[in-house]
Motif scaffolding. Structure first.
Motif, PDB file in Angstrom:
ATOM      1  N   MET A 186       0.871  -1.131  -0.032  1.00  0.00           N
ATOM      2  CA  MET A 186       0.052   0.025  -0.012  1.00  0.00           C
ATOM      3  C   MET A 186       0.913   1.234  -0.010  1.00  0.00           C
ATOM      4  O   MET A 186       1.903   1.295   0.864  1.00  0.00           O
ATOM      5  N   THR A 187       0.551   2.194  -0.885  1.00  0.00           N
ATOM      6  CA  THR A 187       1.179   3.433  -1.110  1.00  0.00           C
ATOM      7  C   THR A 187       0.809   4.460   0.040  1.00  0.00           C
ATOM      8  O   THR A 187      -0.084   4.570   0.256  1.00  0.00           O
ATOM      9  N   ALA A 188       2.032   5.088   0.713  1.00  0.00           N
ATOM     10  CA  ALA A 188       1.649   5.991   1.887  1.00  0.00           C
ATOM     11  C   ALA A 188       0.876   7.321   1.262  1.00  0.00           C
ATOM     12  O   ALA A 188       1.294   7.744   0.095  1.00  0.00           O
ATOM     13  N   LEU A 189       0.068   7.880   1.919  1.00  0.00           N
ATOM     14  CA  LEU A 189      -0.758   9.021   1.444  1.00  0.00           C
ATOM     15  C   LEU A 189       0.246  10.484   1.683  1.00  0.00           C
ATOM     16  O   LEU A 189       1.161  10.114   2.554  1.00  0.00           O
ATOM     17  N   LEU A 190      -0.037  11.488   1.072  1.00  0.00           N
ATOM     18  CA  LEU A 190       0.571  12.643   1.251  1.00  0.00           C
ATOM     19  C   LEU A 190       0.183  13.198   2.535  1.00  0.00           C
ATOM     20  O   LEU A 190      -0.965  13.074   2.835  1.00  0.00           O
ATOM     21  N   THR A 191       0.963  13.860   3.059  1.00  0.00           N
ATOM     22  CA  THR A 191       0.400  14.821   4.278  1.00  0.00           C
ATOM     23  C   THR A 191       0.335  16.135   4.125  1.00  0.00           C
ATOM     24  O   THR A 191       0.826  16.605   2.826  1.00  0.00           O
ATOM     25  N   ALA A 192      -0.377  16.756   4.682  1.00  0.00           N
ATOM     26  CA  ALA A 192      -0.682  18.295   4.777  1.00  0.00           C
ATOM     27  C   ALA A 192       0.916  19.038   4.502  1.00  0.00           C
ATOM     28  O   ALA A 192       0.885  20.081   3.755  1.00  0.00           O
ATOM     29  N   ARG A 193       1.593  18.418   5.367  1.00  0.00           N
ATOM     30  CA  ARG A 193       3.103  19.295   5.334  1.00  0.00           C
ATOM     31  C   ARG A 193       3.897  19.037   4.008  1.00  0.00           C
ATOM     32  O   ARG A 193       4.348  19.843   3.679  1.00  0.00           O
ATOM     33  N   ASP A 194       3.399  17.826   3.561  1.00  0.00           N
ATOM     34  CA  ASP A 194       3.974  17.565   2.073  1.00  0.00           C
ATOM     35  C   ASP A 194       3.780  18.708   1.019  1.00  0.00           C
ATOM     36  O   ASP A 194       4.372  19.414   0.312  1.00  0.00           O
ATOM     37  N   VAL A 195       2.326  18.799   1.284  1.00  0.00           N
ATOM     38  CA  VAL A 195       1.698  19.543   0.242  1.00  0.00           C
ATOM     39  C   VAL A 195       2.068  21.331   0.529  1.00  0.00           C
ATOM     40  O   VAL A 195       2.748  21.951  -0.687  1.00  0.00           O
ATOM     41  N   CYS A 196       2.062  21.418   1.790  1.00  0.00           N
ATOM     42  CA  CYS A 196       2.518  22.644   1.989  1.00  0.00           C
ATOM     43  C   CYS A 196       3.923  23.130   1.758  1.00  0.00           C
ATOM     44  O   CYS A 196       4.123  24.277   1.289  1.00  0.00           O
ATOM     45  N   GLN A 197       4.685  22.233   1.889  1.00  0.00           N
ATOM     46  CA  GLN A 197       6.128  22.278   1.359  1.00  0.00           C
ATOM     47  C   GLN A 197       6.270  22.740   0.126  1.00  0.00           C
ATOM     48  O   GLN A 197       7.024  23.591  -0.584  1.00  0.00           O
ATOM     49  N   ARG A 198       5.788  22.185  -0.935  1.00  0.00           N
ATOM     50  CA  ARG A 198       5.652  22.570  -2.378  1.00  0.00           C
ATOM     51  C   ARG A 198       5.077  23.820  -2.548  1.00  0.00           C
ATOM     52  O   ARG A 198       5.726  24.563  -3.443  1.00  0.00           O
ATOM     53  N   LEU A 199       3.898  24.171  -1.540  1.00  0.00           N
ATOM     54  CA  LEU A 199       3.701  25.507  -1.941  1.00  0.00           C
ATOM     55  C   LEU A 199       4.594  26.570  -1.259  1.00  0.00           C
ATOM     56  O   LEU A 199       4.755  27.647  -1.840  1.00  0.00           O
ATOM     57  N   ARG A 200       5.281  26.349  -0.485  1.00  0.00           N
ATOM     58  CA  ARG A 200       6.243  27.328   0.078  1.00  0.00           C
ATOM     59  C   ARG A 200       7.392  27.347  -0.908  1.00  0.00           C
ATOM     60  O   ARG A 200       7.800  28.489  -0.959  1.00  0.00           O
ATOM     61  N   GLU A 201       7.845  26.302  -1.544  1.00  0.00           N
ATOM     62  CA  GLU A 201       8.838  26.525  -2.456  1.00  0.00           C
ATOM     63  C   GLU A 201       8.493  27.357  -3.664  1.00  0.00           C
ATOM     64  O   GLU A 201       9.268  27.734  -4.385  1.00  0.00           O
ATOM     65  N   ALA A 202       7.218  27.247  -4.062  1.00  0.00           N
ATOM     66  CA  ALA A 202       6.688  27.978  -5.148  1.00  0.00           C
ATOM     67  C   ALA A 202       6.666  29.363  -4.796  1.00  0.00           C
ATOM     68  O   ALA A 202       6.887  30.282  -5.567  1.00  0.00           O
ATOM     69  N   ALA A 203       6.162  29.615  -3.499  1.00  0.00           N
ATOM     70  CA  ALA A 203       6.335  31.129  -3.020  1.00  0.00           C
ATOM     71  C   ALA A 203       7.521  31.532  -3.129  1.00  0.00           C
ATOM     72  O   ALA A 203       7.780  32.899  -3.123  1.00  0.00           O
ATOM     73  N   LEU A 204       8.388  30.888  -2.576  1.00  0.00           N
ATOM     74  CA  LEU A 204       9.997  31.494  -2.642  1.00  0.00           C
ATOM     75  C   LEU A 204      10.554  31.436  -4.183  1.00  0.00           C
ATOM     76  O   LEU A 204      11.671  31.918  -4.315  1.00  0.00           O
ATOM     77  N   GLY A 205       9.936  30.892  -5.193  1.00  0.00           N
ATOM     78  CA  GLY A 205      10.605  30.715  -6.516  1.00  0.00           C
ATOM     79  C   GLY A 205      11.540  29.602  -6.766  1.00  0.00           C
ATOM     80  O   GLY A 205      12.123  29.676  -7.589  1.00  0.00           O
ATOM     81  N   VAL A 206      11.639  28.773  -5.971  1.00  0.00           N
ATOM     82  CA  VAL A 206      12.604  27.663  -5.937  1.00  0.00           C
ATOM     83  C   VAL A 206      11.759  26.453  -6.825  1.00  0.00           C
ATOM     84  O   VAL A 206      12.575  26.320  -7.879  1.00  0.00           O
TER      85      VAL A 206
END
Length: 96
Positions: free
Chosen positions: A1-21
Motif C-alpha cells: 500500500m502506498t503512503a498518502l501525502l500529508t498536509a505538510r508535504d503539500v505545504c512544502q511544495r506551496l512554500r517552495e513555489a512562493a519562494l520561487g524555488v
C-alpha cells in the motif's frame, strides 16, 4: 500500500513555489467553480481560490501517484500552514 501525502508535504511544495524555488503554473479551469488547478513541477493541486483569496487546497497528487484530499472535519489544510507572506505570494501567483 502506498503512503498518502500529508498536509505538510503539500505545504512544502506551496512554500517552495512562493519562494520561487519551484515553477508554479496555473491551468485554465472554469471560473464559476472557484477552483483553480495548478502544477508545481509535477505536483498537481486543486485550490479553492475566489475573490482574490486562497481559501484551501482541495486535493493534491504528486508525480509518484500519492494523493492528499481535503477533509474539512478532520486534518489540517496545507494553506493554513503557510506564513502570511507565503500565502500572499501564492495569491499573487494565482492572480497572474
Amino acid at each position: 500500500m502506498t503512503a498518502l501525502l500529508t498536509a505538510r508535504d503539500v505545504c512544502q511544495r506551496l512554500r517552495e513555489a512562493a519562494l520561487g524555488v519551484l515553477m508554479f503554473n496555473r491551468s485554465e479551469t472554469p471560473a464559476d467553480t472557484g477552483l483553480v488547478a495548478v502544477d508545481i513541477e509535477g505536483w498537481r493541486l486543486l485550490l479553492d481560490f475566489e475573490g482574490g483569496r486562497l481559501h484551501h487546497c482541495e486535493q493534491c497528487r504528486c508525480p509518484d501517484g500519492r494523493e492528499w484530499q481535503f477533509n474539512s472535519r478532520y486534518g489540517t489544510d496545507p494553506v493554513n500552514l503557510l506564513s502570511t507572506w507565503e500565502l500572499a505570494q501564492i495569491e499573487n501567483l494565482l492572480k497572474l
